[in-house]
Motif scaffolding. Structure first.
Motif, PDB file in Angstrom:
ATOM      1  N   GLY A 143       0.768  -1.209  -0.125  1.00 19.06           N
ATOM      2  CA  GLY A 143       0.010  -0.048   0.145  1.00 19.06           C
ATOM      3  C   GLY A 143       0.756   1.169   0.019  1.00 19.06           C
ATOM      4  O   GLY A 143       2.010   1.300   0.425  1.00 19.06           O
ATOM      5  N   PRO A 144       0.183   2.401  -0.377  1.00 17.09           N
ATOM      6  CA  PRO A 144       1.069   3.604  -0.595  1.00 17.09           C
ATOM      7  C   PRO A 144       1.192   4.309   0.806  1.00 17.09           C
ATOM      8  O   PRO A 144       1.910   5.356   0.904  1.00 17.09           O
ATOM      9  CB  PRO A 144       0.132   4.411  -1.372  1.00 17.09           C
ATOM     10  CG  PRO A 144      -1.183   3.860  -1.249  1.00 17.09           C
ATOM     11  CD  PRO A 144      -1.137   2.455  -0.997  1.00 17.09           C
ATOM     12  N   HIS A 145       0.339   4.053   1.777  1.00 18.80           N
ATOM     13  CA  HIS A 145       0.544   4.848   3.023  1.00 18.80           C
ATOM     14  C   HIS A 145       1.731   4.528   3.924  1.00 18.80           C
ATOM     15  O   HIS A 145       2.069   3.158   4.146  1.00 18.80           O
ATOM     16  CB  HIS A 145      -0.896   4.557   3.876  1.00 18.80           C
ATOM     17  CG  HIS A 145      -2.022   4.907   2.884  1.00 18.80           C
ATOM     18  ND1 HIS A 145      -2.398   6.509   2.918  1.00 18.80           N
ATOM     19  CD2 HIS A 145      -2.925   4.276   2.438  1.00 18.80           C
ATOM     20  CE1 HIS A 145      -3.495   6.276   1.883  1.00 18.80           C
ATOM     21  NE2 HIS A 145      -3.923   5.191   1.684  1.00 18.80           N
ATOM     22  N   GLU A 146       2.177   5.504   4.669  1.00 21.54           N
ATOM     23  CA  GLU A 146       3.250   5.147   5.454  1.00 21.54           C
ATOM     24  C   GLU A 146       2.698   4.976   6.723  1.00 21.54           C
ATOM     25  O   GLU A 146       1.816   5.104   7.326  1.00 21.54           O
ATOM     26  CB  GLU A 146       4.083   6.694   5.932  1.00 21.54           C
ATOM     27  CG  GLU A 146       5.095   6.646   6.905  1.00 21.54           C
ATOM     28  CD  GLU A 146       5.219   8.052   7.368  1.00 21.54           C
ATOM     29  OE1 GLU A 146       6.726   8.183   7.570  1.00 21.54           O
ATOM     30  OE2 GLU A 146       4.518   8.576   7.390  1.00 21.54           O
ATOM     31  N   PRO A 147       3.360   3.728   7.546  1.00 19.77           N
ATOM     32  CA  PRO A 147       3.029   3.217   8.818  1.00 19.77           C
ATOM     33  C   PRO A 147       2.945   4.489   9.897  1.00 19.77           C
ATOM     34  O   PRO A 147       4.101   4.863   9.883  1.00 19.77           O
ATOM     35  CB  PRO A 147       3.598   2.082   9.057  1.00 19.77           C
ATOM     36  CG  PRO A 147       4.890   2.365   8.053  1.00 19.77           C
ATOM     37  CD  PRO A 147       4.464   2.914   6.934  1.00 19.77           C
ATOM     38  N   ARG A 148       2.109   4.535  10.718  1.00 20.09           N
ATOM     39  CA  ARG A 148       2.161   5.418  12.007  1.00 20.09           C
ATOM     40  C   ARG A 148       1.700   4.668  12.985  1.00 20.09           C
ATOM     41  O   ARG A 148       0.689   3.919  13.149  1.00 20.09           O
ATOM     42  CB  ARG A 148       1.251   6.854  11.489  1.00 20.09           C
ATOM     43  CG  ARG A 148       1.618   7.214  10.015  1.00 20.09           C
ATOM     44  CD  ARG A 148       0.714   8.488   9.905  1.00 20.09           C
ATOM     45  NE  ARG A 148       1.403   9.782  10.506  1.00 20.09           N
ATOM     46  CZ  ARG A 148       2.585  10.241   9.927  1.00 20.09           C
ATOM     47  NH1 ARG A 148       3.109   9.858   8.857  1.00 20.09           N
ATOM     48  NH2 ARG A 148       3.092  11.289  10.648  1.00 20.09           N
ATOM     49  N   LEU A 149       2.371   5.210  14.239  1.00 19.98           N
ATOM     50  CA  LEU A 149       1.909   4.512  15.509  1.00 19.98           C
ATOM     51  C   LEU A 149       0.541   5.396  16.027  1.00 19.98           C
ATOM     52  O   LEU A 149       0.677   6.485  16.272  1.00 19.98           O
ATOM     53  CB  LEU A 149       3.088   4.690  16.668  1.00 19.98           C
ATOM     54  CG  LEU A 149       2.581   4.155  17.828  1.00 19.98           C
ATOM     55  CD1 LEU A 149       2.444   2.799  17.915  1.00 19.98           C
ATOM     56  CD2 LEU A 149       3.876   4.448  18.983  1.00 19.98           C
ATOM     57  N   SER A 150      -0.479   4.572  15.895  1.00 17.08           N
ATOM     58  CA  SER A 150      -1.737   5.282  16.267  1.00 17.08           C
ATOM     59  C   SER A 150      -1.896   5.275  17.778  1.00 17.08           C
ATOM     60  O   SER A 150      -2.385   6.540  18.120  1.00 17.08           O
ATOM     61  CB  SER A 150      -3.014   4.317  15.589  1.00 17.08           C
ATOM     62  OG  SER A 150      -4.127   5.015  16.024  1.00 17.08           O
ATOM     63  N   ARG A 151      -1.716   4.264  18.469  1.00 13.77           N
ATOM     64  CA  ARG A 151      -1.848   4.401  20.020  1.00 13.77           C
ATOM     65  C   ARG A 151      -1.104   3.161  20.508  1.00 13.77           C
ATOM     66  O   ARG A 151      -0.385   2.364  19.710  1.00 13.77           O
ATOM     67  CB  ARG A 151      -3.310   4.393  20.431  1.00 13.77           C
ATOM     68  CG  ARG A 151      -4.097   2.940  19.907  1.00 13.77           C
ATOM     69  CD  ARG A 151      -5.663   3.132  19.969  1.00 13.77           C
ATOM     70  NE  ARG A 151      -6.300   2.034  19.715  1.00 13.77           N
ATOM     71  CZ  ARG A 151      -6.482   1.763  18.292  1.00 13.77           C
ATOM     72  NH1 ARG A 151      -6.290   2.575  17.309  1.00 13.77           N
ATOM     73  NH2 ARG A 151      -7.157   0.808  18.149  1.00 13.77           N
ATOM     74  N   PHE A 152      -0.980   3.091  21.934  1.00 13.45           N
ATOM     75  CA  PHE A 152      -0.029   1.906  22.440  1.00 13.45           C
ATOM     76  C   PHE A 152      -0.846   1.703  23.914  1.00 13.45           C
ATOM     77  O   PHE A 152      -1.339   2.590  24.610  1.00 13.45           O
ATOM     78  CB  PHE A 152       1.411   2.382  22.605  1.00 13.45           C
ATOM     79  CG  PHE A 152       1.541   3.715  23.168  1.00 13.45           C
ATOM     80  CD1 PHE A 152       1.554   4.037  24.656  1.00 13.45           C
ATOM     81  CD2 PHE A 152       1.423   4.934  22.411  1.00 13.45           C
ATOM     82  CE1 PHE A 152       1.652   5.319  24.922  1.00 13.45           C
ATOM     83  CE2 PHE A 152       1.751   6.245  23.050  1.00 13.45           C
ATOM     84  CZ  PHE A 152       1.678   6.431  24.370  1.00 13.45           C
ATOM     85  N   THR A 153      -0.243   0.548  24.529  1.00 10.59           N
ATOM     86  CA  THR A 153      -0.776   0.064  25.695  1.00 10.59           C
ATOM     87  C   THR A 153       0.538  -0.612  26.379  1.00 10.59           C
ATOM     88  O   THR A 153       0.860  -1.350  25.914  1.00 10.59           O
ATOM     89  CB  THR A 153      -2.282  -0.776  25.830  1.00 10.59           C
ATOM     90  OG1 THR A 153      -3.002   0.096  25.093  1.00 10.59           O
ATOM     91  CG2 THR A 153      -2.764  -1.011  27.041  1.00 10.59           C
TER      92      THR A 153
END
Length: 355
Positions: A143-153
């Motif tokens: 896919g063309p989208h860059e991976p990004r950290l959305s949230r974490f636990t």
């Protein structure tokens, strides 16, 4: 307690900021309507303190704690980890914020204010290393989208399925666990991260710079996608071992010795055919793992069953040997058969290069 031991100790001791890395700058709440725009209401923790609804953390506290012995830096370092939903990166906590967190959680015993610069350096370095390993897995996603950290636990008191499996065979548990949710254009994937301590390497540790990969040898990071989908299982059992065999990804942490084991069977089918067979054969096994909830033994059994199912497709001889050993009363035989099956899966993936 040294700076290193403040970052890497057994559960129940001083595990620094297990639930707050990376830390985002909090924004205030207030009236739900400001200038005609909706503003999310403030949320509060069980102590009545206002928290940021995005990461469930109190606003950054840069004030000295009561009784603090020395001033600490309030400077914060920008990570290289892209933050989901923004064009920014996550920001790491300052030494002052780390100390305040320890004091707030009652975990400052054994640590000192003088440790904090080194503790923050190790904390930041470990997060950068974790993200680097996540990006290796992200190579497998298209896919063309860059991976990004959305949230974490942070989940330091909960053993992952893999950690439970390792413990069954005598391996020590990790000292910490995180779950990170990575977003790619709206498609999310959960990654499970276990942090292990290798005390035999403690004397070689150095205070790391942000992207040092070998300064802290006593902390081992195990990163993999959660088995929330059949695609994630195929990545873990087939595609990632291929990248590792090509030298394009970090090797896995040692689990079982895999020397002196016979080669795995190698079907002539291409990857797409094999993946389709795994999907058809293992759908129920995947569903069982997905639905096992918080029952540790049930999840561990489901994980082994899923791995065995994949093995029946790509290395049936090793799968059959493990099945026979599993119903015997010989624990050593079962362990050896599992190790052979695990190694056969890895060798199969390494032997089948992409078309």
């Amino acid at each position: 307690m040294s700076w290193r031991r403040a970052c890497c100790v057994v559960p129940g001791s001083v595990v620094v900021a297990a639930c707050e890395c990376p830390v985002d700058a909090a924004k205030g709440g207030g009236c739900p309507m400001e200038g005609g725009k909706y503003v999310a209401p403030m949320q509060y923790d069980v102590y009545g303190r206002a928290i940021d609804p995005r990461n469930k953390m109190p606003p950054p506290n840069q004030e000295p704690s009561p009784g603090q012995a020395m001033p600490l830096s309030t400077s914060r370092v920008a990570s290289t980890i892209p933050k989901g939903g923004t064009q920014e990166t996550w920001t790491y906590p300052s030494p002052q914020m780390f100390w305040n967190s320890l004091v707030r959680k009652g975990k400052a015993d054994g640590a000192t204010e003088a440790d904090m610069d080194a503790v923050v350096a190790v904390h930041n370095n470990m997060n950068e290393l974790t993200w680097r390993k996540i990006l290796e897995w992200e190579q497998l996603r298209e896919g063309p989208h860059e991976p990004r950290l959305s949230r974490f636990t942070g989940r330091p008191s909960e053993l992952s399925v893999e950690a439970r499996l390792k413990r069954c065979f005598g391996h020590p548990p990790p000292f910490d666990r995180h779950d990170w949710i990575v977003d790619r254009g709206g498609a999310e994937r959960r990654y499970v991260i276990d942090y292990y301590s290798d005390e035999s390497q403690a004397d070689t540790d150095q205070v790391p710079k942000l992207h040092d990969v070998s300064a802290v040898k006593s902390i081992l990071v195990d990163v993999r996608p959660a088995l929330d989908s059949v695609d994630a299982a195929i990545d873990r059992f087939l595609r990632m071992p291929r990248l590792r065999a090509q030298g394009l990804a970090s090797p896995p942490l040692p689990f079982f010795a895999t020397t002196q084991m016979r080669a795995a069977s190698t079907p002539d089918d291409d990857d797409d055919v094999v993946a389709a067979k795994i999907n058809a054969a293992c759908a129920k096994r995947f569903a069982a793992l997905r639905d096992c909830g918080d029952d540790g033994k049930k999840c561990a059994d489901a994980a082994i069953a899923l791995q065995h199912c994949v093995a029946t497709v790509v290395c049936p001889e090793e799968a059959a040997a493990f099945q026979r050993a599993a119903i015997s009363d010989d624990k050593d035989q079962a362990e050896q058969a599992y190790a052979a099956m695990d190694a056969a899966l890895a060798r199969y993936a390494a032997a089948h290069q992409p078309n």
